[in-house]
Write a protein that holds these residues in place. Structure first.
Motif, short mmCIF file in Angstrom:
data_model
loop_
_atom_site.label_atom_id
_atom_site.label_comp_id
_atom_site.label_asym_id
_atom_site.label_seq_id
_atom_site.Cartn_x
_atom_site.Cartn_y
_atom_site.Cartn_z
N PHE A 160 7.41 -0.94 -7.06
CA PHE A 160 6.94 -1.99 -6.15
C PHE A 160 6.09 -1.43 -5.00
O PHE A 160 5.96 -2.06 -3.95
CB PHE A 160 8.10 -2.80 -5.59
N ARG A 161 5.49 -0.26 -5.20
CA ARG A 161 4.64 0.32 -4.16
C ARG A 161 3.46 -0.61 -3.87
O ARG A 161 2.77 -1.05 -4.79
CB ARG A 161 4.12 1.69 -4.61
N PRO A 162 3.19 -0.94 -2.59
CA PRO A 162 2.12 -1.89 -2.27
C PRO A 162 0.73 -1.33 -2.56
O PRO A 162 0.42 -0.19 -2.21
CB PRO A 162 2.31 -2.15 -0.77
N ALA A 183 -9.66 -1.32 -3.23
CA ALA A 183 -8.21 -1.23 -3.39
C ALA A 183 -7.71 0.13 -2.92
O ALA A 183 -8.46 1.11 -2.85
CB ALA A 183 -7.81 -1.46 -4.85
N GLY A 184 -6.41 0.17 -2.60
CA GLY A 184 -5.78 1.42 -2.20
C GLY A 184 -4.31 1.21 -1.94
O GLY A 184 -3.87 0.11 -1.56
N PHE A 185 -3.53 2.26 -2.16
CA PHE A 185 -2.08 2.19 -1.92
C PHE A 185 -1.77 2.32 -0.43
O PHE A 185 -2.47 3.02 0.31
CB PHE A 185 -1.36 3.30 -2.68
N PHE A 186 -0.68 1.64 -0.01
CA PHE A 186 -0.22 1.71 1.37
C PHE A 186 1.30 1.85 1.38
O PHE A 186 1.96 1.44 0.41
CB PHE A 186 -0.65 0.46 2.15
N PRO A 187 1.85 2.38 2.47
CA PRO A 187 3.31 2.57 2.50
C PRO A 187 4.09 1.29 2.74
O PRO A 187 5.31 1.26 2.56
CB PRO A 187 3.49 3.56 3.66
N ASN A 188 3.40 0.23 3.16
CA ASN A 188 4.08 -1.04 3.42
C ASN A 188 3.12 -2.19 3.17
O ASN A 188 1.93 -1.99 2.93
CB ASN A 188 4.62 -1.08 4.87
N ARG A 189 3.64 -3.40 3.24
CA ARG A 189 2.83 -4.58 2.94
C ARG A 189 1.74 -4.77 4.01
O ARG A 189 1.96 -4.52 5.18
CB ARG A 189 3.70 -5.84 2.90
N ARG A 190 0.57 -5.21 3.55
CA ARG A 190 -0.53 -5.53 4.45
C ARG A 190 -1.05 -6.92 4.08
O ARG A 190 -0.98 -7.34 2.92
CB ARG A 190 -1.67 -4.52 4.33
N LEU A 191 -1.62 -7.61 5.07
CA LEU A 191 -2.07 -8.97 4.84
C LEU A 191 -3.15 -9.33 5.86
O LEU A 191 -3.01 -9.05 7.04
CB LEU A 191 -0.90 -9.95 4.97
N SER A 192 -4.21 -9.97 5.37
CA SER A 192 -5.22 -10.56 6.26
C SER A 192 -5.48 -11.98 5.78
O SER A 192 -6.20 -12.19 4.79
CB SER A 192 -6.51 -9.75 6.25
N VAL A 193 -4.89 -12.94 6.45
CA VAL A 193 -5.11 -14.35 6.08
C VAL A 193 -6.56 -14.76 6.30
O VAL A 193 -7.18 -15.38 5.42
CB VAL A 193 -4.14 -15.26 6.85
N PRO A 194 -7.19 -14.41 7.44
CA PRO A 194 -8.58 -14.84 7.65
C PRO A 194 -9.54 -14.28 6.62
O PRO A 194 -10.55 -14.91 6.29
CB PRO A 194 -8.90 -14.32 9.06
N HIS A 195 -9.25 -13.09 6.09
CA HIS A 195 -10.19 -12.44 5.17
C HIS A 195 -9.69 -12.40 3.73
O HIS A 195 -10.31 -11.75 2.88
CB HIS A 195 -10.52 -11.04 5.68
N SER A 196 -8.59 -13.05 3.47
CA SER A 196 -8.13 -13.34 2.10
C SER A 196 -7.84 -12.11 1.25
O SER A 196 -8.17 -12.07 0.07
CB SER A 196 -9.16 -14.24 1.38
N TYR A 197 -7.24 -11.09 1.84
CA TYR A 197 -6.78 -9.96 1.04
C TYR A 197 -5.37 -9.58 1.47
O TYR A 197 -4.92 -9.94 2.56
CB TYR A 197 -7.73 -8.76 1.13
N VAL A 227 5.35 -16.77 -6.58
CA VAL A 227 6.75 -17.20 -6.58
C VAL A 227 7.67 -15.98 -6.67
O VAL A 227 8.80 -16.08 -7.12
CB VAL A 227 7.06 -18.21 -7.71
N MET A 228 7.16 -14.82 -6.20
CA MET A 228 7.94 -13.60 -6.19
C MET A 228 8.23 -13.19 -4.76
O MET A 228 7.36 -13.26 -3.89
CB MET A 228 7.18 -12.47 -6.90
N ASP A 229 9.45 -12.74 -4.50
CA ASP A 229 9.82 -12.16 -3.22
C ASP A 229 9.38 -10.70 -3.25
O ASP A 229 9.84 -9.92 -4.09
CB ASP A 229 11.33 -12.26 -3.01
N THR A 230 8.47 -10.31 -2.36
CA THR A 230 7.97 -8.94 -2.35
C THR A 230 8.53 -8.12 -1.19
O THR A 230 8.09 -6.98 -0.98
CB THR A 230 6.42 -8.94 -2.26
N ARG A 231 9.50 -8.65 -0.47
CA ARG A 231 10.08 -7.89 0.63
C ARG A 231 10.86 -6.69 0.09
O ARG A 231 11.52 -6.79 -0.94
CB ARG A 231 10.97 -8.79 1.48
N GLN A 232 10.77 -5.57 0.80
CA GLN A 232 11.40 -4.34 0.33
C GLN A 232 12.90 -4.55 0.15
O GLN A 232 13.60 -5.05 1.03
CB GLN A 232 11.16 -3.20 1.32
N GLY A 233 13.38 -4.18 -1.01
CA GLY A 233 14.79 -4.33 -1.35
C GLY A 233 15.16 -5.69 -1.88
O GLY A 233 16.30 -5.89 -2.33
N ARG A 234 14.22 -6.65 -1.87
CA ARG A 234 14.49 -8.01 -2.37
C ARG A 234 13.56 -8.40 -3.50
O ARG A 234 13.49 -9.58 -3.87
CB ARG A 234 14.33 -9.03 -1.23
#
Length: 506
Positions: free
Chosen positions: A304-306, A281-295, A194-201
């Protein structure tokens, strides 16, 4: 101001507490255990005061090891297990035991929340689209995320929910117990979905609270990991044997603490943590998402660094179980003297508590495949070591496709299982990659301590301090070419077995 910090890393079975100096050297450390209550139906609870009691006992022992600790301690920092739910009244008093990350009783409610026609992969498409856009993810199907746990309390214990003023994660409650303040970390907030994780929001989302039915007023303010929350209360100081001037920082999750403790703080630099469960795990410069592989990446308490997290349910827990049922003794010694791997060793799938990555399916269960009459306990324990390593290979095969992932050079591993040389070598062979073992059993504690580096003027930033830990390898393993080839062939066979088994549980 004193020259030492106290870092406490609260896991599933116990807390590791260390006294750390400006060189990030652990002067003394203590581990205290606490119980976990398990029952049928997916129940897995802990009593919050047990965590606090373990901390007090640990600090009493540390004061004996460091006699001037009370004078020299300047900061206290917590990291902890994620995905817990503690329902508290306005004074922070727990109204029931904590539903820990292992608790899965809310799975049916979670599946009802996320599902419904039209569906894809078990998710209602319009709701999923909203979650992905705002939160960069959605609640898991297994009910382990706080979202489903909150709904379970609402529906199954409405009198508790009515009295609940704050819904906290494990670290949040500990910080309140120490300072009287109510806070939460971005990681805990993100994984409540229930958190907005978009940059700046970044912050609590009214849209997602409405989508889930979660009352935003019961959610604590989101606080950065290296921020000073406040000093110890008089009561906490007396119970912990520390001066009330000791400052408590915002703290973090076990996942980010391990990332910092591994020293792998560059973008795309992965590490693996292997303890009760395991994660890549590892840090990335922006949001990443894989719905099929659940990470996905989660927002961390470092502005808020991803941080990408690909979590698997079973690692040390599966090894411990196999050791117990085959008469191998304790997991630390039960995998010694197993003999050389054999071509017809059985395959082991360590899904004793379901799986999350790269397949999110709570109904999956562990399997020995290919057992024969001549196989003994040693063969089964060899299969277990190999099975956990190949399960991580399976997850890594998906994660390493992400843009920017570093796929060359040594891979850092941390966690209690990482200290086992047989497992570390098997993982090097399974991944066909050099393995660097960092401060295996205490990476989380050291990573937690780095959060105090700017406050203590030890380093300009937390990541500057954490980067120095990469230089402290305790062991190094290179893949054995013959064994790597053999495991690659076995992995190919296991892929076929795995697909059939997954279908049988779907």
């Amino acid at each position: 101001m004193g020259d030492l910090v106290i870092a406490a890393d609260f896991g599933t079975s116990g807390v590791k507490v260390g006294v750390v100096d400006s060189s990030l050297t652990v002067l003394a450390r203590v581990t205290e255990t606490y119980p976990l209550s398990l029952a049928s139906g997916g129940m897995a609870e802990q009593t919050p005061e047990d965590w606090w009691g373990a901390l007090a006992h640990a600090l009493a022992a540390l004061r004996r090891d460091v006699p001037d600790l009370s004078k020299r301690a300047s900061a206290l920092i917590f990291s902890s297990q994620l995905l817990g739910l503690i329902c508290c009244d306005e004074n922070g008093t727990p109204l029931r035991p904590c539903l820990t990350w292992l608790d899965k009783r809310a799975a049916p409610l979670g599946q009802k929340l996320i599902g419904g026609f039209p569906e894809v992969l078990g998710y209602n498409i319009p709701r999923l689209a909203k979650w992905l856009r705002i939160a960069n993810g959605a609640p898991a199907k297994n009910g382990m995320d706080p979202t489903a746990k909150m709904l379970w309390v609402m529906q199954q214990e409405p009198e508790i929910y009515a009295r609940t003023r704050w819904m906290l994660d494990v670290k949040d409650w500990l910080i309140h117990r120490a300072t009287g303040e109510f806070t939460t970390s971005p990681e805990s907030a993100n994984l409540s979905w229930v958190m907005d994780t978009r940059q700046g929001r970044e912050g609590w989302s009214d849209t997602l609270c409405a989508l889930t039915g979660i009352d935003r007023s019961k959610l604590a303010p989101i606080t950065q990991a290296d921020a000073v929350v406040g000093p110890l209360t008089a009561q906490a100081a007396a119970e912990l044997g520390l001066p009330p001037e000791v400052q408590v920082l915002g703290g973090t999750s076990d996942v980010m603490a391990s990332a910092l403790g591994s020293g792998e703080v560059a973008d795309g630099a992965l590490h693996i943590s292997i303890a009760t469960s395991a994660w890549i795990a590892g840090f990335f410069p922006n949001r990443r998402l894989s719905v099929p592989h659940s990470y996905a990446t989660v927002s961390t308490g470092l502005d808020f660094r991803p941080l990408l997290i690909a979590s698997q349910e079973n690692a040390g827990s599966a090894l411990d179980w196999v050791c117990g049922v085959t008469g191998g003794g304790a997991v630390d010694t039960g995998f010694d003297d197993l003999g050389a791997p054999q071509a017809d060793d059985p395959f082991f799938l360590p899904w004793l508590a379901g799986e999350r990555v790269p397949v999110d399916n709570d109904s999956l269960r562990g399997t020995f495949h290919g057992l024969s009459l001549h196989h003994d306990g040693a063969a089964m324990r060899r299969a277990a070591i190999e099975g956990v390593a190949l399960n991580l290979r399976w997850a890594m095969s998906k994660v390493q496709r992400e843009k920017g992932v570093q796929t060359s050079g040594a891979l850092s591993i941390v966690g209690g299982v990482a200290a086992n040389p047989i497992f570390a070598q098997t993982l090097a062979d399974a991944l066909n990659r050099d393995i660097r073992v960092c401060s295996a059993r205490h990476a989380g504690m050291l990573g937690t301590a780095t959060l105090a580096a700017p406050f203590m003027s030890w380093a300009p930033t937390v990541t500057d301090a954490a980067a120095t830990l990469k230089l402290r390898s305790s062991a190094f393993y290179s893949p054995n070419p013959d064994r790597a080839d053999a495991l690659a062939a076995r992995a190919e066979k296991l892929d076929k077995i795995r697909r059939r088994l997954i279908r049988s549980y779907t």
